[in-house]
Design a protein around this motif. Structure first.
Motif, PDB file in Angstrom:
ATOM      1  N   LYS A  62       0.838  -1.202   0.000  1.00 36.67           N
ATOM      2  CA  LYS A  62       0.000   0.000   0.000  1.00 36.67           C
ATOM      3  C   LYS A  62       0.871   1.250   0.000  1.00 36.67           C
ATOM      4  N   ALA A  63       1.975   1.167   0.738  1.00 39.57           N
ATOM      5  CA  ALA A  63       2.852   2.340   0.802  1.00 39.57           C
ATOM      6  C   ALA A  63       3.483   2.621  -0.553  1.00 39.57           C
ATOM      7  N   PHE A  64       3.736   1.562  -1.312  1.00 38.49           N
ATOM      8  CA  PHE A  64       4.213   1.764  -2.682  1.00 38.49           C
ATOM      9  C   PHE A  64       3.217   2.614  -3.451  1.00 38.49           C
ATOM     10  N   VAL A  65       1.960   2.212  -3.356  1.00 43.13           N
ATOM     11  CA  VAL A  65       0.925   2.948  -4.073  1.00 43.13           C
ATOM     12  C   VAL A  65       0.914   4.399  -3.604  1.00 43.13           C
ATOM     13  N   ALA A  66       0.964   4.573  -2.280  1.00 42.72           N
ATOM     14  CA  ALA A  66       0.924   5.936  -1.730  1.00 42.72           C
ATOM     15  C   ALA A  66       2.106   6.749  -2.239  1.00 42.72           C
ATOM     16  N   ALA A  67       3.303   6.141  -2.195  1.00 40.62           N
ATOM     17  CA  ALA A  67       4.505   6.871  -2.595  1.00 40.62           C
ATOM     18  C   ALA A  67       4.435   7.233  -4.075  1.00 40.62           C
ATOM     19  N   ILE A  68       3.924   6.332  -4.874  1.00 41.24           N
ATOM     20  CA  ILE A  68       3.883   6.598  -6.313  1.00 41.24           C
ATOM     21  C   ILE A  68       2.810   7.633  -6.639  1.00 41.24           C
ATOM     22  N   ILE A  69       1.693   7.567  -5.937  1.00 38.41           N
ATOM     23  CA  ILE A  69       0.669   8.600  -6.136  1.00 38.41           C
ATOM     24  C   ILE A  69       1.253   9.972  -5.824  1.00 38.41           C
ATOM     25  N   LEU A 103      -9.062   7.111   0.576  1.00 39.27           N
ATOM     26  CA  LEU A 103      -9.683   6.383  -0.528  1.00 39.27           C
ATOM     27  C   LEU A 103     -10.134   4.995  -0.076  1.00 39.27           C
ATOM     28  N   GLU A 104      -9.268   4.309   0.659  1.00 41.62           N
ATOM     29  CA  GLU A 104      -9.612   2.949   1.085  1.00 41.62           C
ATOM     30  C   GLU A 104     -10.817   2.964   2.019  1.00 41.62           C
ATOM     31  N   VAL A 105     -10.802   3.893   2.951  1.00 44.19           N
ATOM     32  CA  VAL A 105     -11.948   3.982   3.870  1.00 44.19           C
ATOM     33  C   VAL A 105     -13.213   4.311   3.077  1.00 44.19           C
ATOM     34  N   ALA A 106     -13.063   5.198   2.089  1.00 43.89           N
ATOM     35  CA  ALA A 106     -14.230   5.585   1.298  1.00 43.89           C
ATOM     36  C   ALA A 106     -14.763   4.409   0.486  1.00 43.89           C
ATOM     37  N   ASP A 135     -21.844  -3.196  -1.310  1.00 48.30           N
ATOM     38  CA  ASP A 135     -21.189  -4.340  -0.687  1.00 48.30           C
ATOM     39  C   ASP A 135     -20.582  -5.304  -1.687  1.00 48.30           C
ATOM     40  N   GLU A 136     -21.106  -5.301  -2.922  1.00 44.63           N
ATOM     41  CA  GLU A 136     -20.524  -6.225  -3.903  1.00 44.63           C
ATOM     42  C   GLU A 136     -19.148  -5.734  -4.341  1.00 44.63           C
ATOM     43  N   ILE A 137     -18.930  -4.427  -4.281  1.00 44.48           N
ATOM     44  CA  ILE A 137     -17.676  -3.876  -4.808  1.00 44.48           C
ATOM     45  C   ILE A 137     -16.629  -3.702  -3.722  1.00 44.48           C
ATOM     46  N   SER A 138     -17.062  -3.346  -2.515  1.00 42.24           N
ATOM     47  CA  SER A 138     -16.071  -2.967  -1.508  1.00 42.24           C
ATOM     48  C   SER A 138     -15.053  -4.058  -1.179  1.00 42.24           C
ATOM     49  N   PRO A 139     -15.376  -5.363  -1.294  1.00 46.01           N
ATOM     50  CA  PRO A 139     -14.302  -6.334  -1.058  1.00 46.01           C
ATOM     51  C   PRO A 139     -13.165  -6.216  -2.072  1.00 46.01           C
ATOM     52  N   TYR A 140     -13.442  -5.607  -3.218  1.00 48.97           N
ATOM     53  CA  TYR A 140     -12.410  -5.475  -4.236  1.00 48.97           C
ATOM     54  C   TYR A 140     -11.534  -4.243  -4.002  1.00 48.97           C
ATOM     55  N   ARG A 141     -11.456  -3.807  -2.746  1.00 46.96           N
ATOM     56  CA  ARG A 141     -10.684  -2.613  -2.417  1.00 46.96           C
ATOM     57  C   ARG A 141      -9.245  -2.711  -2.921  1.00 46.96           C
ATOM     58  N   ASP A 142      -8.572  -3.835  -2.624  1.00 45.91           N
ATOM     59  CA  ASP A 142      -7.169  -3.924  -3.004  1.00 45.91           C
ATOM     60  C   ASP A 142      -6.975  -3.941  -4.516  1.00 45.91           C
ATOM     61  N   PRO A 143      -7.750  -4.747  -5.254  1.00 40.12           N
ATOM     62  CA  PRO A 143      -7.611  -4.646  -6.719  1.00 40.12           C
ATOM     63  C   PRO A 143      -7.841  -3.221  -7.232  1.00 40.12           C
ATOM     64  N   ILE A 144      -8.808  -2.509  -6.651  1.00 37.86           N
ATOM     65  CA  ILE A 144      -9.054  -1.130  -7.109  1.00 37.86           C
ATOM     66  C   ILE A 144      -7.831  -0.266  -6.849  1.00 37.86           C
ATOM     67  N   VAL A 145      -7.279  -0.424  -5.635  1.00 37.35           N
ATOM     68  CA  VAL A 145      -6.120   0.401  -5.272  1.00 37.35           C
ATOM     69  C   VAL A 145      -4.942   0.128  -6.207  1.00 37.35           C
ATOM     70  N   PHE A 146      -4.725  -1.140  -6.534  1.00 34.75           N
ATOM     71  CA  PHE A 146      -3.565  -1.439  -7.381  1.00 34.75           C
ATOM     72  C   PHE A 146      -3.831  -1.105  -8.841  1.00 34.75           C
ATOM     73  N   ALA A 147      -5.094  -1.133  -9.241  1.00 33.31           N
ATOM     74  CA  ALA A 147      -5.407  -0.641 -10.575  1.00 33.31           C
ATOM     75  C   ALA A 147      -5.088   0.849 -10.649  1.00 33.31           C
ATOM     76  N   LEU A 148      -5.376   1.534  -9.556  1.00 29.80           N
ATOM     77  CA  LEU A 148      -5.038   2.963  -9.484  1.00 29.80           C
ATOM     78  C   LEU A 148      -3.528   3.173  -9.614  1.00 29.80           C
ATOM     79  N   LEU A 149      -2.770   2.279  -8.972  1.00 28.24           N
ATOM     80  CA  LEU A 149      -1.308   2.341  -9.078  1.00 28.24           C
ATOM     81  C   LEU A 149      -0.883   2.273 -10.541  1.00 28.24           C
ATOM     82  N   ILE A 150      -1.459   1.313 -11.272  1.00 26.04           N
ATOM     83  CA  ILE A 150      -1.076   1.146 -12.679  1.00 26.04           C
ATOM     84  C   ILE A 150      -1.465   2.385 -13.479  1.00 26.04           C
ATOM     85  N   VAL A 151      -2.650   2.907 -13.198  1.00 29.07           N
ATOM     86  CA  VAL A 151      -3.083   4.121 -13.906  1.00 29.07           C
ATOM     87  C   VAL A 151      -2.098   5.253 -13.659  1.00 29.07           C
ATOM     88  N   PHE A 152      -1.649   5.379 -12.407  1.00 30.19           N
ATOM     89  CA  PHE A 152      -0.688   6.435 -12.101  1.00 30.19           C
ATOM     90  C   PHE A 152       0.634   6.224 -12.819  1.00 30.19           C
TER      91      PHE A 152
END
Lengths: 300, 351, 253
Positions: A230-237, A256-259, A266-283
């Motif tokens: 997660k810190a990788f994502v944060a640092a890169i953002i 973002l994660e809390v949000a 509820d169907e989407i929120s378990p996918y928090r980590d994939p969303i975060v890492f997709a954001l990493l790739i976008v960045f």
């Protein structure tokens, strides 16, 4: 419980989580800035810090002192890691550095398992920390760990701000991150700066490890893995290598994660980590220099 | 030319030898060594295909295991019979359930799925370079893992996925290894392979002489992903039951250690790494369980083999970052005219 | 053999050793030999110019003196003792400051912070304060910009900052690499006027400069390098005859 309370509660959670991410991401960025090293083993200094605090409290050391021991142990771990693994490959291509750090993390995590076992260990808290306050009939809760986390983060980040703008070592670290050759030319001892950068970065990881363990109530050898990613994502953002960017990225990611968990279905929120890492790739693709620095090109 | 004829003869002989070992090996070697050979073959498929992208185009992907995982689950789902999917995966969509598919078509489908996935994610990712592409592909691996853990109706989430028939026998594994190596060698030592090395050695210069950098990288990524799919299928039907954690960071580190130890940038390097680390892990496993010699009891040391692997890995990075093979093909026969010299070969050999 | 030859590098053994003496310095970048046995010396209080075309080995010589590249053979002596194997930080501590080509100021740090790092090798805090005041008077523009980040300065201002940063080390020998490069012509004259002032104050300099007339105006002596060798050397006035220098530069006869 009304919606405003809910928002405030989520805000508390976001600041608390964001503080931990910021503490880890700052260290990643310090080391990356000066060495261009993507240090996967950084997360393992969380383990070193947390287990040192655990062992010292089992030995009867007061908890606040134990935190200090965790921080110092993290710093020491970082210095040893630099000397043993990273100094011999200094100046090698990016990928060699990255692979070395993968090997270091693999060794440290398995060493942790060998020494402490892989099952989580209870992380005892003193009574004065094991409390929480409720407001508005329980609609708002915050624990003393939340308070401690935010307080220690703020204090330690103020220290960092002082260090990198007021001390010669701190200024030297920033200078070396910008232009290693010129840092040599003005007579800075770059070796010492690199050791200092590892010590500082790992001290922050150690602190984050102690606070993480205090929040989770347990410690285990692999505890640094997820926060590190997660810190990788944060640092890169925030722009990899920038200290301010890492702080910003850490709090942004925490929010973002809390949000995601609080406001998405509820169907989407378990996918928090994939969303975060997709954001990493976008960045990495569109803003490789981070939110604050749109023009830094790292692409081919 | 006589060179090509000789090469073909040698390839044919190698295939024949592989076939003999595959058919008669299990009887001669016993279960233990057969299992080791099987693991070497499966890892050979995975590491050689990892090496195509990472060693030849200079794009160091950490996402290979993401394809392995995807393929293992695709193959696993396709292998289930109607009753199995009813009990294990009651919410599986009808069009996916009850196929009970044979090993070969399921493997091909899994490979094609991973190749298509690679084309999709590679299109953006292969534009990145250096550690950025490594971090981004690692992000891909984490995304795949997160999806597998959460897509309960397809994967049983983080619980164990079971019921996959244990079809991976030595002939299958060895057969796929031979196919993998032949196809990869064919690509690597062709004009396309030369383009890949050009991209690796100097992407800007490669572009200058008219090589499409993105397409070259993408090709390596997609072909590598296809064989990662094959390897994942082999693993799925070797293990029979697995979970998302089976195909995650430790598998990634294991494969990368093999590739780096053997040497990126050659197929023989990949195979050397697989054999050396495979053997080393087996030897150290004995140490891990603990043993006693002459009354001296060695307590079990869990994680010792991983620690040793990590130490070897670091020593390689420090003292010989090009690995054992050093970017060369180790050949048992003289060099043939069909094999173009990679640029690294100009360095004097230390082997 | 070329008709032009370098004056033999002689030194009276009985006298005190020169501030800087380089003998037979050889530097290679991989298979490429950048310096092929360069010898030169700089006396206390002298300004010596190092001239030559691009790729002649001028910057490499300075980088070797500062310890940024490891020579393959030869020796570099400062006041008689070898500094060739010392790390760069130690060389600065021994009194050699290097003002690099392209200025290389720390763009994200302020002017004041850059100056502070220039004195990183020193421990005499009061002397540092005194020198900073002196330098801010010498370069008044830096005083007005002292809290601005160096990246926001113009090329000429950055050159002044780079010079001031190097002087903050209170060097006994200042290595200057192309101080006129990328600086507006008017400011170039300012910078050389300042260098003249420094010379009068007794600062010893080894100057690499493309602008021949500027360099020979300020220098006492000069060496001309071509393809890694000293082709010509002598007193600056004697080298004003452009033809000889041009020949040494280009190797034409």
């Amino acid at each position: 419980m009304d919606y405003a309370d809910y928002l405030i509660q989520q805000g508390i959670n976001a600041i608390s989580l964001g503080s931990l991410y910021a503490l880890v991401a700052v260290g990643l960025s310090i080391v990356f800035g000066i060495l261009r090293l993507t240090n996967f083993a950084h997360g393992d200094m969380m383990m070193v810090g947390a287990f040192s605090t655990l062992l010292s409290s089992l030995a009867g050391v007061p908890f606040l002192w134990g935190i200090g021991i965790g921080v110092v142990a993290g710093a020491a771990g970082g210095m040893i890691m630099e000397r043993v693994a990273y100094r011999p490959v200094r100046g090698a291509p990016d990928v060699t550095l990255l692979l070395t750090s993968l090997a270091v993390t693999y060794i440290l995590e398995n060493l942790g398992i060998l020494v402490f076992g892989s099952s989580p260990k209870n992380f005892p808290l003193p009574d004065w920390l094991d409390t929480s306050w409720e407001f508005r009939d329980g609609a708002l809760t915050f624990t003393s760990i939340n308070v401690l986390t935010v307080a220690l983060t703020v204090v330690s980040l103020l220290f960092l701000g002082w260090f990198v703008t007021r001390t010669t070592t701190g200024l030297g670290m920033r200078a070396a991150a910008e232009d290693m050759g010129a840092a040599h030319l003005v007579g800075l001892n770059v070796n010492r700066l690199i050791v200092a950068a590892f010590a500082l970065a790992s001290a922050y990881a150690g602190l984050a490890g102690v606070l993480w363990a205090a929040q989770a109530g347990v410690v285990q050898p692999l505890m640094g893995f997820t926060p590190l990613l997660k810190a990788f994502v944060a640092a890169i953002i925030g722009g990899f290598g920038s200290i301010g960017g890492a702080l910003f990225g850490g709090y942004l990611l925490g929010t973002l994660e809390v949000a995601i968990v609080a406001f998405l279905p509820d169907e989407i929120s378990p996918y928090r980590d994939p969303i975060v890492f997709a954001l990493l790739i976008v960045f990495l693709l569109f803003r490789p220099g981070g939110i604050l620095q749109p023009n830094r090109e790292e692409k081919l | 030319m006589s060179h090509t004829i000789r090469t073909r003869l040698i390839v044919a002989a190698a295939i024949l030898l592989a076939a003999i070992v595959a058919v008669f090996g299990p009887g001669l070697l016993g279960d233990y060594f057969t299992r080791i050979l099987l693991l070497i073959c499966m890892n050979g498929v995975l590491v050689a295909s990892l090496g195509l992208c990472n060693g030849f185009t200079g794009v160091f992907s950490l996402g290979h295991v993401g394809f392995v995982a995807t393929a293992a689950y695709v193959n696993g789902i396709l292998s289930l019979t109607a009753e199995q999917s009813a009990s294990l995966l009651p919410n599986l969509p009808a069009w996916l359930s009850g196929w009970g598919m044979h090993f070969l078509p399921a493997t091909l489908i899994a490979g094609l799925v991973t190749a298509a996935l690679a084309a999709l994610v590679g299109l953006p990712l292969m534009r990145l370079s250096g550690h950025f592409v490594s971090v981004a592909t690692m992000g891909f691996l984490i995304i795949v893992n997160g999806v597998l853990v959460n897509a309960d109706e397809f994967t049983r989430g983080s619980r164990t996925f079971t019921g996959v028939p244990l079809d991976t026998t030595l002939p299958w594994a060895m057969g796929w290894l031979v196919i993998t190596l032949l196809v990869l060698a064919r690509i690597i030592y062709s004009p396309i392979g030369r383009a890949m090395r050009a991209v690796r050695d100097n992407a800007i210069a490669a572009r200058g002489i008219g090589i499409n950098v993105l397409r070259t990288r993408l090709l390596a990524f997609v072909v590598g992903a296809f064989f990662a799919g094959v390897g994942g299928s082999l693993y799925a039907r070797y293990l029979g039951s697995f979970s998302p954690a089976t195909f995650y960071f430790s598998m990634m580190i294991n494969q990368i250690a093999m590739l780096v130890l053997g040497g990126m940038g050659s197929l023989s390097g990949a195979m050397i790494g697989v054999v050396v680390i495979g053997t080393m892990t087996e030897l150290l496993r004995a140490l891990e369980r603990g043993f006693s010699i002459d009354g001296v009891t060695m307590p079990p040391l869990f994680g010792a083999s991983q620690i040793a692997l990590g130490l070897v890995f670091i020593l390689i990075m420090i003292y010989r970052p090009t690995g054992i093979a050093g970017g060369r093909e180790i050949v048992l026969w003289p060099r043939t005219s069909t094999r173009p010299a990679p640029s690294v070969e100009e360095a004097p050999s230390r082997n | 053999m070329a008709t032009l030859e370098a004056a033999p590098e002689t030194h009276d053994a009985a006298a005190a050793p020169p501030l800087l003496a380089i003998t037979d310095l050889t530097v290679s970048y991989g298979p490429v030999r950048a310096l092929k046995g360069v010898s030169l010396h700089v006396e206390q209080g002298e300004v010596v110019a190092l001239l030559g075309a691009n790729g002649a080995g001028k910057s490499t010589t300075l980088r070797a003196i500062s310890g940024l590249v490891r020579p393959r053979a030869g020796d570099i002596r400062l006041r008689g003792s070898s500094i060739m194997r010392l790390p760069p930080a130690k060389i600065v501590r021994n009194g050699v400051a290097h003002c690099p080509e392209g200025r290389r100021v720390f763009a994200s740090l302020t002017v004041a912070e850059n100056l502070r790092l220039g004195a990183a090798s020193r421990e005499d805090a009061s002397g540092v304060d005194e020198d900073r005041e002196k330098l801010l008077s010498l370069f008044p523009i830096l005083r007005t910009r002292r809290n601005q980040t160096a990246g926001t300065l113009s090329g000429g201002e950055q050159q002044q900052l780079a010079l001031a940063r190097a002087l903050m080390a209170r060097p006994s020998l200042l290595l200057l690499d192309e101080p006129s490069l990328g600086v507006a012509p008017l400011l170039v004259r300012d910078i050389f006027r300042t260098l003249g002032q420094l010379k009068r104050q007794g600062v010893t300099m080894l100057l690499v400069e493309q602008n021949l007339s500027l360099a020979l105006d300020i220098a006492d002596r000069a060496y001309v390098l071509r393809t890694g060798e000293v082709r010509l050397s002598g007193v600056a006035e004697d080298l004003r005859d452009g033809e000889r220098v041009a020949e040494a530069y280009l190797g034409s006869r």
